[in-house]
Design an enzyme around this catalytic site. Sequence first.
Site, mmCIF file in Angstrom:
data_model
loop_
_atom_site.group_PDB
_atom_site.id
_atom_site.type_symbol
_atom_site.label_atom_id
_atom_site.label_comp_id
_atom_site.label_asym_id
_atom_site.label_seq_id
_atom_site.Cartn_x
_atom_site.Cartn_y
_atom_site.Cartn_z
ATOM 1 N N CYS A 2 35.539 33.728 45.680
ATOM 2 C CA CYS A 2 35.201 34.010 47.063
ATOM 3 C C CYS A 2 35.899 32.974 47.929
ATOM 4 O O CYS A 2 36.454 32.007 47.406
ATOM 5 C CB CYS A 2 33.697 33.867 47.276
ATOM 6 S SG CYS A 2 32.742 34.753 46.043
ATOM 7 N N ARG A 27 40.926 36.005 48.982
ATOM 8 C CA ARG A 27 40.112 35.615 47.839
ATOM 9 C C ARG A 27 38.953 36.576 47.580
ATOM 10 O O ARG A 27 38.257 36.457 46.573
ATOM 11 C CB ARG A 27 39.523 34.212 48.069
ATOM 12 C CG ARG A 27 40.566 33.153 48.301
ATOM 13 C CD ARG A 27 39.906 31.826 48.575
ATOM 14 N NE ARG A 27 39.147 31.390 47.434
ATOM 15 C CZ ARG A 27 39.631 30.714 46.403
ATOM 16 N NH1 ARG A 27 40.901 30.397 46.387
ATOM 17 N NH2 ARG A 27 38.861 30.367 45.411
ATOM 18 N N TRP A 73 33.705 38.175 46.833
ATOM 19 C CA TRP A 73 34.203 39.118 45.825
ATOM 20 C C TRP A 73 33.110 39.163 44.775
ATOM 21 O O TRP A 73 32.867 38.185 44.079
ATOM 22 C CB TRP A 73 35.522 38.618 45.235
ATOM 23 C CG TRP A 73 36.185 39.597 44.336
ATOM 24 C CD1 TRP A 73 37.015 40.623 44.706
ATOM 25 C CD2 TRP A 73 36.111 39.642 42.902
ATOM 26 N NE1 TRP A 73 37.440 41.301 43.598
ATOM 27 C CE2 TRP A 73 36.899 40.728 42.477
ATOM 28 C CE3 TRP A 73 35.443 38.888 41.944
ATOM 29 C CZ2 TRP A 73 37.047 41.059 41.133
ATOM 30 C CZ3 TRP A 73 35.583 39.216 40.613
ATOM 31 C CH2 TRP A 73 36.387 40.297 40.225
ATOM 32 N N ASN A 99 30.849 29.804 45.559
ATOM 33 C CA ASN A 99 31.993 30.477 44.919
ATOM 34 C C ASN A 99 31.942 30.100 43.453
ATOM 35 O O ASN A 99 31.982 28.922 43.126
ATOM 36 C CB ASN A 99 33.291 29.981 45.576
ATOM 37 C CG ASN A 99 34.531 30.436 44.830
ATOM 38 O OD1 ASN A 99 34.509 31.445 44.141
ATOM 39 N ND2 ASN A 99 35.610 29.685 44.957
ATOM 40 N N GLY A 100 31.832 31.092 42.571
ATOM 41 C CA GLY A 100 31.781 30.794 41.137
ATOM 42 C C GLY A 100 30.687 31.602 40.465
ATOM 43 O O GLY A 100 30.182 32.570 41.040
ATOM 44 N N GLU A 484 55.955 44.433 35.136
ATOM 45 C CA GLU A 484 55.611 43.936 36.471
ATOM 46 C C GLU A 484 55.698 45.068 37.509
ATOM 47 O O GLU A 484 54.847 45.173 38.396
ATOM 48 C CB GLU A 484 56.543 42.769 36.833
ATOM 49 C CG GLU A 484 56.393 42.182 38.217
ATOM 50 C CD GLU A 484 54.999 41.625 38.531
ATOM 51 O OE1 GLU A 484 54.156 41.536 37.631
ATOM 52 O OE2 GLU A 484 54.756 41.320 39.713
ATOM 53 N N LYS A 488 52.596 46.278 39.817
ATOM 54 C CA LYS A 488 52.641 46.312 41.284
ATOM 55 C C LYS A 488 52.211 47.676 41.792
ATOM 56 O O LYS A 488 51.433 47.791 42.727
ATOM 57 C CB LYS A 488 54.059 46.022 41.810
ATOM 58 C CG LYS A 488 54.546 44.619 41.731
ATOM 59 C CD LYS A 488 53.845 43.625 42.634
ATOM 60 C CE LYS A 488 52.646 43.046 41.964
ATOM 61 N NZ LYS A 488 52.791 41.836 41.237
ATOM 62 N N GLU A 491 48.355 48.323 41.365
ATOM 63 C CA GLU A 491 47.544 47.494 42.256
ATOM 64 C C GLU A 491 47.543 48.013 43.689
ATOM 65 O O GLU A 491 46.519 47.996 44.358
ATOM 66 C CB GLU A 491 48.154 46.084 42.360
ATOM 67 C CG GLU A 491 47.941 45.197 41.201
ATOM 68 C CD GLU A 491 48.582 43.846 41.480
ATOM 69 O OE1 GLU A 491 47.824 42.886 41.654
ATOM 70 O OE2 GLU A 491 49.825 43.753 41.528
ATOM 71 N N HIS A 507 57.629 56.007 20.269
ATOM 72 C CA HIS A 507 56.480 55.864 19.369
ATOM 73 C C HIS A 507 55.171 56.274 20.040
ATOM 74 O O HIS A 507 54.109 55.830 19.641
ATOM 75 C CB HIS A 507 56.404 54.423 18.853
ATOM 76 C CG HIS A 507 57.648 54.024 18.134
ATOM 77 N ND1 HIS A 507 57.880 54.383 16.829
ATOM 78 C CD2 HIS A 507 58.746 53.365 18.559
ATOM 79 C CE1 HIS A 507 59.084 53.921 16.474
ATOM 80 N NE2 HIS A 507 59.618 53.302 17.508
ATOM 81 N N LYS A 606 42.720 37.582 45.244
ATOM 82 C CA LYS A 606 43.973 36.869 44.995
ATOM 83 C C LYS A 606 43.844 35.866 43.857
ATOM 84 O O LYS A 606 44.679 35.837 42.971
ATOM 85 C CB LYS A 606 44.405 36.165 46.281
ATOM 86 C CG LYS A 606 45.694 35.411 46.172
ATOM 87 C CD LYS A 606 46.866 36.351 46.157
ATOM 88 C CE LYS A 606 48.181 35.644 45.969
ATOM 89 N NZ LYS A 606 49.189 36.580 45.426
HETATM 90 C C1 F6R Z 1 49.286 40.614 40.372
HETATM 91 C C2 F6R Z 1 48.540 39.401 40.577
HETATM 92 C C3 F6R Z 1 47.693 38.890 39.474
HETATM 93 C C4 F6R Z 1 47.970 37.389 39.275
HETATM 94 C C5 F6R Z 1 47.009 36.809 38.242
HETATM 95 C C6 F6R Z 1 47.292 35.365 37.949
HETATM 96 O O1 F6R Z 1 49.986 40.991 41.508
HETATM 97 O O2 F6R Z 1 48.589 38.821 41.622
HETATM 98 O O3 F6R Z 1 47.913 39.592 38.300
HETATM 99 O O4 F6R Z 1 49.294 37.229 38.867
HETATM 100 O O5 F6R Z 1 45.693 36.942 38.714
HETATM 101 O O6 F6R Z 1 47.145 34.578 39.081
HETATM 102 P P1 F6R Z 1 47.763 33.124 39.183
HETATM 103 O O7 F6R Z 1 49.241 33.266 39.086
HETATM 104 O O8 F6R Z 1 47.312 32.630 40.512
HETATM 105 O O9 F6R Z 1 47.208 32.335 38.044
#
Ligand code: F6R
Length: 611
Positions: A2, A27, A73, A99-100, A484, A488, A491, A507, A606
Amino acid sequence: MCGIVGYTGPREAYPIIIKGLKRLEYRGYDSTGVALQNGGLKVYKKKGKVADLEETLVGKNLHAHAGIGHTRWATHGEPSDLNAHPHRSSSGKLAMIHNGIIENYSQLKKELTNKGYQFSSETDTEVLLNFIEEIRNNNQCDLEEAVRIALKRVTGAYVILLLDEDKPETIIAARKGSPLVIGIGKGEHFLGSDASPMLEYTKEVVYVNDYELAIIKPDELILKNLGNEKITPYVQRLDLELAAIEKGGYEHFMLKEIFEQPQTIYDCLRGRLDATEGTITMSGIQQYAEQLVSANRIIMIACGTSWHAGLAAEYIFEELCRINVEVEYASEFRYRNPVINPGDVIIAISQSGETADTLVAIENAKSKGAIILGVVNVVGSSIARTSHGGAYTHAGPEIGVASTKAFTAQLAVLTMIALKIGYIKGTIPQQRYMHLLNELQEIPEKVAWVLKRSGHIKAVAEKYKDARDFLYLGRGYNFPVALEGALKLKEISYIHAEGYPAAEMKHGPIALVDEELPVVFVATKDSYHEKIVSNMQEIRARKGTVISVITEGDEVSTELSDDVMIVPEADEILAPMLSVVPLQLLAYYIGVAKGCDVDKPRNLAKSVTVE
Ligand code: F6R
């Protein structure tokens, strides 16, 4: 996971808190709340984004010189007005944000319920708050002491901020495992999950460490450990400008961050790579160069996009350094009993530097004697501080929830480390080393070249935005890019997408191929090119739609593709930094075309600071 904000001082607290929460929405954005010292404690909270709460508070008397705010969150309890923070204690005298996760909250809740406590929410936060109040009442101690006693009983991760109606200028804060920054102004203090809420007011900050407790008044900051010993706050100067955390004319942060990549990759190379002299200077790596050169094994630990960067780095390190590399999901690694031998080096990759699984995984490995190097974006973050050494990616704040510029910066840093180690080890021929240094230097310009063609990618996005599923295929260095690209897309647009090694398609996934399925090939010119061209033919033979990321001038792939997205020629080791860019744009434009909130995709946050 959060966002938390706090303020105490002569200014109006509410506008500072609301603005700060908007900056921290990356966040979490399930629900929002504020508590203000406004002639008594006033708490306002609501399910939804910060702007939703703000709207309901228009016209209210929100005058206060101290307050706390939270953007949530959800972990314990669904997003709702009741579960939103701040929570109030049973007496109504205390308000707290958190937060946690309090892992032993059900045990604490049982104890409190037996004593007659009732709870209005399903959150672990309300339990902890009442536990603190119960200790204060029982022990007849002050709030600070009650917090200290309570936290010794708590397992899990937390940052908490507390207000006490009877001490209207004071905020009590404590941290373990989640980030907390205190900004120091003249006769005022700011608090945040990161430094963004305080940037326009102060550049002087203190990063609070685990098991520290802070008593914050307008003109006083007292930092203590849980043993009640005073700690001298270590004040650091932020090297971050306000412009870096604003949209700067772009419709979304994600688009801004995609377009920043020529600059962020350049910033990442600047002062480190000297192609004329043939040198790479990275002081945080240099100290551990000997261990890296003699390493039996490098273990890359990360999550999500950062894990994909690790996977690409595996290919690069094996090729350039001839070191055995393993790439681990932090969430799996931390719960296994991994074999760590003397001579193993761990590289932790993280944009935020706060991902809980990555942090715990490296703490575990550190306790077994491993050397930990961090490749981290956020300066002063927990992973950066836990690592022995490493290198920052210098990509600047990444606010869009989907990671873009952090990925290319991670690739740039990891490539430089591999080049440096390979050169010292003598596993890269001199000529190839110099060639790669020169090519790496040109990457920012080449990324700019790709971005100039974003209009074409937008048109491709329009054409395929209604597809139900996508398959992304790549080989070798481009296999992690396929993963990747798929990540993207799912998401940002909520379209189901799978990334696969192109040859592995036969396969299983080939069964999915029909006229309805767009298959995205990451097929830049490299040593696997002929093979991936055969895979394209296999898809075409089954009437699948082929969209390809190809190298400029590749007529064979153009012929086989329904649509192409072009990148300039580059050495295959460096190609992922280019081939990922059209895929970031494709996901972005599809997401926008579908009306999705691309900067705040549903259910995501994030930084994942909970496991
Ligand atoms: C994807 C994304 C997440 C982060 C993952 C790791 O777009 O943003 O998959 O890559 O949560 O986050 P970090 O790099 O902050 O450890």
